[in-house]
Motif scaffolding. Structure first.
Motif, PDB file in Angstrom:
ATOM      1  N   ALA A  38       1.144  -1.094  -0.053  1.00 55.07           N
ATOM      2  CA  ALA A  38      -0.107  -0.050   0.141  1.00 55.07           C
ATOM      3  C   ALA A  38       0.886   1.246   0.025  1.00 55.07           C
ATOM      4  O   ALA A  38       0.555   2.379  -0.591  1.00 55.07           O
ATOM      5  N   GLU A  39       1.960   1.169   0.671  1.00 52.30           N
ATOM      6  CA  GLU A  39       2.591   2.320   0.822  1.00 52.30           C
ATOM      7  C   GLU A  39       3.871   2.627  -0.335  1.00 52.30           C
ATOM      8  O   GLU A  39       4.300   3.626  -0.466  1.00 52.30           O
ATOM      9  N   GLN A  40       4.205   1.531  -1.023  1.00 52.54           N
ATOM     10  CA  GLN A  40       5.379   1.665  -1.821  1.00 52.54           C
ATOM     11  C   GLN A  40       5.109   1.333  -3.282  1.00 52.54           C
ATOM     12  O   GLN A  40       6.128   1.261  -4.184  1.00 52.54           O
ATOM     13  N   SER A  41       3.712   1.401  -3.638  1.00 51.96           N
ATOM     14  CA  SER A  41       3.597   0.785  -5.095  1.00 51.96           C
ATOM     15  C   SER A  41       2.257   1.415  -5.517  1.00 51.96           C
ATOM     16  O   SER A  41       1.547   1.904  -4.748  1.00 51.96           O
ATOM     17  N   GLU A  42       2.082   1.594  -6.767  1.00 57.87           N
ATOM     18  CA  GLU A  42       0.992   2.088  -7.670  1.00 57.87           C
ATOM     19  C   GLU A  42       0.550   1.036  -8.196  1.00 57.87           C
ATOM     20  O   GLU A  42       1.259   0.174  -8.696  1.00 57.87           O
ATOM     21  N   PRO A  43      -0.842   0.778  -8.506  1.00 60.01           N
ATOM     22  CA  PRO A  43      -1.438  -0.249  -9.459  1.00 60.01           C
ATOM     23  C   PRO A  43      -0.805  -0.309 -10.648  1.00 60.01           C
ATOM     24  O   PRO A  43      -0.683   0.732 -11.494  1.00 60.01           O
ATOM     25  N   GLY A  44      -0.191  -1.400 -11.028  1.00 60.85           N
ATOM     26  CA  GLY A  44       0.430  -1.564 -12.418  1.00 60.85           C
ATOM     27  C   GLY A  44       1.635  -1.468 -12.368  1.00 60.85           C
ATOM     28  O   GLY A  44       2.572  -1.671 -13.498  1.00 60.85           O
ATOM     29  N   ASP A  45       2.527  -0.824 -11.529  1.00 59.47           N
ATOM     30  CA  ASP A  45       3.992  -0.640 -11.615  1.00 59.47           C
ATOM     31  C   ASP A  45       4.551  -1.930 -11.249  1.00 59.47           C
ATOM     32  O   ASP A  45       3.980  -2.773 -10.706  1.00 59.47           O
ATOM     33  N   SER A  46       6.148  -1.895 -11.496  1.00 62.60           N
ATOM     34  CA  SER A  46       6.676  -3.263 -11.229  1.00 62.60           C
ATOM     35  C   SER A  46       6.626  -3.715  -9.701  1.00 62.60           C
ATOM     36  O   SER A  46       6.696  -4.895  -9.505  1.00 62.60           O
ATOM     37  N   ARG A  47       6.930  -2.599  -8.898  1.00 64.64           N
ATOM     38  CA  ARG A  47       6.683  -3.355  -7.547  1.00 64.64           C
ATOM     39  C   ARG A  47       5.342  -3.656  -7.288  1.00 64.64           C
ATOM     40  O   ARG A  47       5.130  -4.776  -6.174  1.00 64.64           O
ATOM     41  N   ASP A  48       4.258  -3.256  -7.667  1.00 68.12           N
ATOM     42  CA  ASP A  48       2.904  -3.898  -7.500  1.00 68.12           C
ATOM     43  C   ASP A  48       2.918  -5.362  -7.893  1.00 68.12           C
ATOM     44  O   ASP A  48       2.531  -6.190  -7.372  1.00 68.12           O
ATOM     45  N   GLU A  49       3.505  -5.542  -9.277  1.00 66.91           N
ATOM     46  CA  GLU A  49       3.466  -7.049  -9.602  1.00 66.91           C
ATOM     47  C   GLU A  49       4.167  -7.844  -8.760  1.00 66.91           C
ATOM     48  O   GLU A  49       3.998  -9.101  -8.367  1.00 66.91           O
ATOM     49  N   VAL A  50       5.576  -7.479  -8.143  1.00 69.50           N
ATOM     50  CA  VAL A  50       6.297  -8.155  -7.394  1.00 69.50           C
ATOM     51  C   VAL A  50       5.575  -8.456  -5.974  1.00 69.50           C
ATOM     52  O   VAL A  50       5.560  -9.710  -5.529  1.00 69.50           O
ATOM     53  N   PHE A  51       4.943  -7.296  -5.419  1.00 68.69           N
ATOM     54  CA  PHE A  51       4.200  -7.683  -4.289  1.00 68.69           C
ATOM     55  C   PHE A  51       3.014  -8.664  -4.630  1.00 68.69           C
ATOM     56  O   PHE A  51       2.623  -9.441  -3.700  1.00 68.69           O
ATOM     57  N   GLN A  52       2.414  -8.566  -5.701  1.00 70.99           N
ATOM     58  CA  GLN A  52       1.268  -9.594  -5.980  1.00 70.99           C
ATOM     59  C   GLN A  52       1.889 -11.067  -5.986  1.00 70.99           C
ATOM     60  O   GLN A  52       1.125 -11.924  -5.427  1.00 70.99           O
TER      61      GLN A  52
END
Length: 149
Positions: A38-52
């Motif tokens: 929630a704090e370090q990514s935005e939907p669709g960015d590379s970090r979002d994909e890694v967290f998912q």
């Protein structure tokens, strides 16, 4: 059947404890991943994909199987003669705690889907607060089983 359950009791209890440890590890860690997500990514960015990916694998590979084994071994322990005193209060407190843990597990699954859909609405602070839920439930469960009030 009762003789078999009684003879397998140490093994069943060992399996139950190991599964609970694995399940609890996931119940503690997944909300922490949500904080960072929630704090370090935005939907669709590379970090979002890694967290998912991390969240999906934690839930499906560790948490779901360990919850199932926890419940299965726990039910076998309940069925073992002489293990549970249904005249006492503690089994009901433990059951309430385990049902709470199971609800929290499923709530975490819904939160993971919200991240996948890009609709996660809670803040990192809110996920931090929810991270206390399994701790409180663990205290209820452990005290119930050990003190047996």
């Amino acid at each position: 059947m009762t003789d078999l359950l009684a003879s397998l009791y140490p093994w069943t209890k060992s399996l139950h404890i190991m599964a609970v440890i694995a399940w609890m590890a996931g119940l503690f860690y997944l909300p922490r991943l949500f904080v960072y997500h929630a704090e370090q990514s935005e939907p669709g960015d590379s970090r979002d994909e890694v967290f998912q990916i991390m969240e999906r694998k934690l839930l499906r590979v560790i948490m779901n199987p360990s919850m199932i084994v926890t419940w299965g071994a726990g039910l076998l322990l309940v069925a073992t003669p002489g293990i549970v005193d249904w005249g006492a209060v503690w089994p009901y407190f433990k059951l309430a705690g385990v049902l709470g843990m199971t609800w929290f597990h499923h709530w975490l699954g819904r939160q993971r889907k919200a991240f996948v859909d890009g609709t996660a609405a809670l803040s990192g602070r809110q996920y931090r607060m929810m991270n206390e839920v399994p701790t409180i439930l663990m205290v209820v469960i452990v005290v119930s089983v050990v003190v047996k009030f």
